[in-house]
Design a protein around this motif. Structure first.
Motif, PDB file in Angstrom:
ATOM      1  N   ALA A  15       0.821  -1.221   0.000  1.00  0.00           N
ATOM      2  CA  ALA A  15       0.000   0.000   0.000  1.00  0.00           C
ATOM      3  C   ALA A  15       0.850   1.265   0.000  1.00  0.00           C
ATOM      4  CB  ALA A  15      -0.952  -0.007   1.202  1.00  0.00           C
ATOM      5  N   ILE A  37      -4.430  -6.662  -1.992  1.00  0.00           N
ATOM      6  CA  ILE A  37      -5.073  -5.690  -1.093  1.00  0.00           C
ATOM      7  C   ILE A  37      -5.643  -6.388   0.138  1.00  0.00           C
ATOM      8  CG2 ILE A  37      -7.141  -4.239  -0.863  1.00  0.00           C
ATOM      9  CD1 ILE A  37      -6.555  -3.157  -3.672  1.00  0.00           C
ATOM     10  N   TYR A 129      -6.529   2.039   0.830  1.00  0.00           N
ATOM     11  CA  TYR A 129      -6.508   2.082  -0.633  1.00  0.00           C
ATOM     12  C   TYR A 129      -7.767   2.774  -1.154  1.00  0.00           C
ATOM     13  CZ  TYR A 129      -3.243  -1.976  -0.367  1.00  0.00           C
ATOM     14  OH  TYR A 129      -2.209  -2.836  -0.104  1.00  0.00           O
TER      15      TYR A 129
END
Length: 730
Positions: A15, A37, A129
């Protein structure tokens, strides 16, 4: 893993960078993003983190909700969809404990800022994110400007830079996508472009002769119940019935997508194909799908395609272009010239998804029979040649880049009001810094911004208190509290065409409109007498002239490169390998006209006291050329390939010389006669100077038009050449 999925892991899992994952439809972009993610979210952070997933469509959110929900269930990561159909209790649960994946549209995110501005710091404090799905669908639009502004505002609330992840179909120029995702640091955006192609395309373009419009309209309105045997014989003159027969023959028994170019045609083909199923006593396989249908009817078509138990084909508009999961598609059908190469490519991404399967494209083109009075556009077989050019460009890997030069000042109005509502007031300096200087509207100059704030005050959208704080005005308060505020865009509104008090019908008008301009509707030419923007009415009178071209001048905007490729198609002496015999005969007719008129070397033709300018430029430049020629005193019409000018060659050359001397920035005079500059949602609130700049940046290519005039007025060498009257209809 597929190649894009494998390459995404190291760049996404920490990230710490902006990333674009570009791949074809159904190439696994969602998994490429979310596997790393979700891995990041599962790391032992306290408190748990969250992901903001922004999608252009509510239907796509529902689709991804189901898909990610199954993936996250065993990981114990919440997945929350946020739109109008979701219960308020589920939304409150996320606001109270903001963790997991939040799926949302830009409009719902805008509503969060307006209605919950004071609490958003807590909602976004653990955000890791921002993921934007179908990134290419946003670039170059007012909705895209809204999204850029919202992403920046999310970071302002979170108090830090957040990694932005864009999921996109491959764009011809990925630098545009990088600039869109992070305009302040486009060079720092990592692009992962899928190299998995390996797909073979099978394509056929079929040609048909269209009867005169008056006859066609009568045939299409008739219902099959009312048709007599005599009518059935007459129907064979209409290519639509022949196309429906062919579709029924080649598509039955498989899943397919059929794209006509209008909702009316969607309904007509869906009805015709359903009737053929009934006539043969077999279950219906053909379902309509467009934006005017109810949610239930659209979902019927989607479920039929997904179910897999029985073959199903959807006759649809752009509603099934984006990545809603509808299972495996065998064939993509286009009826009429495609709106663009990019659109054709997006649609074709639905076909041939299974290993070893080819992608199949079938295109059906309708052309008018040629007469002595036929227009130049029809003689050059514009629709067919444009289709062939687009397929050739598709095969060569080119497609239109998004138009990113638009100011979209309308959306800046909305964002100013939204920030004021979010913060309970804002200074002019705050708005300039957070929306313009450091954000999405950097092309707006400070003098224009100050004029904008003054105009918002004049329209009672904002007021300023004694401390200098800007607050919602009387009108602004009312509009901000209305649910329609959250959307930055409106669809092209339809104008009613009226002649002598009688309504002729309705059409969406997205091109510049001026008084005395001629338009084509219902197979006839009409001259614009007046435009009532409030009532959305265009008063017209019958216009003189020969038979109008099949091209109606109201369709999708064609790119410069498509027109250049059309010229290459017409100049190519070789047969086209992917068209049928009838299409080849039509193409040969077009090539004969092209060569007879010497269009490989010249761009001006005179016939019957009228001049035809064939620039081979796209519609943004051609529309600008028409306006500029009007501006220097010449009556003319844009008929697609040709601009028809009421003058001989000598006077046309003089006009082009005058156009070449114009200043592209003198919008006050160039756009003085344009009647429909109020194109976007908040344009009515803009100061005149900023409205003109915004309109020109979105709708016209004035610089290219002036450059064309400068170049060609100076180099034209045969001003006295005349072509035989019979070659071009008067």
């Amino acid at each position: 893993m597929r190649d894009a999925q494998e390459r995404a892991v190291p760049v996404l899992v920490d990230a710490d960078q902006d990333v674009i994952i570009a791949a074809a439809t159904a190439a696994g972009k969602t998994e490429a993003a979310f596997l790393p993610i979700l891995t990041n979210l599962l790391n032992d952070y306290d408190p748990p983190g969250s992901v903001l997933y922004i999608s252009p469509l509510k239907a796509l959110i529902n689709d991804q909700w189901d898909r990610l929900g199954r993936l996250c269930e065993q990981l114990e990561i919440p997945v929350v969809a946020w739109h109008g159909d979701i219960s308020s209790s589920k939304k409150h649960r996320f606001l109270k404990s903001p963790e997991g994946v939040l799926l949302i549209t830009p409009e719902s995110l805008e509503a969060l800022f307006v209605n919950r501005g004071s609490s958003l710091a807590g909602v976004f404090q653990n955000l890791r994110y921002i993921v934007v799905d179908e990134l290419h669908a946003f670039i170059g639009s007012e909705r895209g400007k809204q999204l850029q502004s919202l992403m920046h505002r999310v970071e302002l609330v979170a108090g830090r830079r957040l990694p932005r992840i864009g999921l996109s179909a491959t764009l011809g120029n990925m630098s545009l996508a990088k600039e869109f995702l992070r305009s302040a640091d486009a060079g720092g955006v990592t692009v992962i472009k899928s190299e998995n192609s390996g797909q073979t395309l099978q394509v056929q373009v079929r040609g048909y002769i269209q009867p005169p419009m008056s006859e066609l309209k009568k045939l299409l309105i008739q219902s099959a119940d009312e048709q007599s045997e005599e009518d059935e014989t007459e129907n064979k003159a209409s290519p639509d019935f022949a196309i429906a027969d062919h579709l029924y023959k080649v598509l039955r028994g498989s899943n397919n997508l059929i794209f006509p170019n209008s909702r009316q045609q969607v309904e007509w083909y869906a009805d015709q194909l359903r009737r053929r199923c009934e006539k043969d006593g077999v279950p219906n396989e053909f379902w309509p799908h467009h934006g005017s249908l109810s949610k239930d009817l659209r979902e019927q078509a989607e479920h039929a395609l997904k179910a897999g138990g029985q073959a199903a084909s959807a006759i649809c508009t752009t509603t099934l272009e984006l990545g809603i999961d509808i299972g495996s598609i065998k064939t993509v059908v286009q009826i009429g010239a495609p709106p663009s190469v990019a659109s054709l490519r997006q649609r074709l991404g639905r076909s041939g998804r299974r290993p070893g399967e080819n992608a199949i494209l079938r295109v059906y083109c309708k052309e008018s029979p040629l007469k002595d009075s036929s227009s130049l556009s029809d003689q050059l077989r514009q629709s067919l040649v444009q289709t062939i050019a687009m397929v050739r460009l598709l095969l060569g890997g080119w497609f239109e880049p998004p138009r990113t030069q638009g100011l979209h000042a309308s959306t800046l109005v909305q964002q100013c009001l939204s920030v004021i509502a979010q913060c309970g007031g804002a200074t002019a300096a705050d708005l300039w810094k957070h929306l313009v200087a450091e954000a999405a509207f950097q092309n707006v100059e400070k003098p224009d911004f100050l004029k904008l704030l003054k105009s918002l005050g004049e329209h009672e959208l904002i007021v300023q208190d004694s401390s200098g704080l800007l607050l919602p005005g009387t009108v602004g308060e009312r509009l901000i509290n209305h649910y329609e505020f959250y959307s930055a865009f409106i669809s092209d509104e339809e104008f009613r065409l009226v002649c002598d008090g009688k309504a002729l019908g309705s059409v969406p008008i997205s091109r510049p409109l001026t008084k005395d301009q001629r338009i084509i509707f219902g197979g006839r030419r009409w001259q614009v007498r007046d435009v009532d923007l409030q009532a959305k009415v265009i008063i017209v009178a019958p216009a003189r002239g020969g038979a109008p071209p099949l091209f109606d001048g109201l369709g999708a905007m064609v790119h410069d490169n498509v027109r250049k490729e059309m010229r290459a198609v017409l100049a190519d002496p070789n047969p086209c390998p992917f068209i049928d015999r009838d299409a080849q005969a039509l193409l040969d007719e077009a090539k004969k006209t092209f060569n007879a008129l010497g269009l490989g070397e010249r761009y001006l033709i005179e016939s019957g006291g009228r001049c035809y300018l064939i620039s081979w430029l796209g519609d943004y430049a051609n529309d600008a050329l028409r306006l500029l020629l009007n501006h220097v005193g010449f009556s003319c019409d844009n008929a697609g390939l040709a601009i028809e000018i009421e003058a001989d060659i000598q006077r046309t050359l003089a006009a082009l010389k005058d156009v070449g001397e114009l200043d592209a920035n003198d919008l006050d005079s160039i756009l003085a006669d344009v009647e429909n500059m109020l194109r976007e949602k908040w344009d009515w609130a803009l100061p005149e100077s900023l409205l003109m700049k915004s309109f020109a940046s979105i709708s016209l290519d004035i610089s290219t038009a002036i450059e064309f005039a400068q170049t060609h007025a100076a180099t034209y060498t045969n001003p006295n050449e005349m072509m035989p009257r019979a070659l071009i209809g008067d």
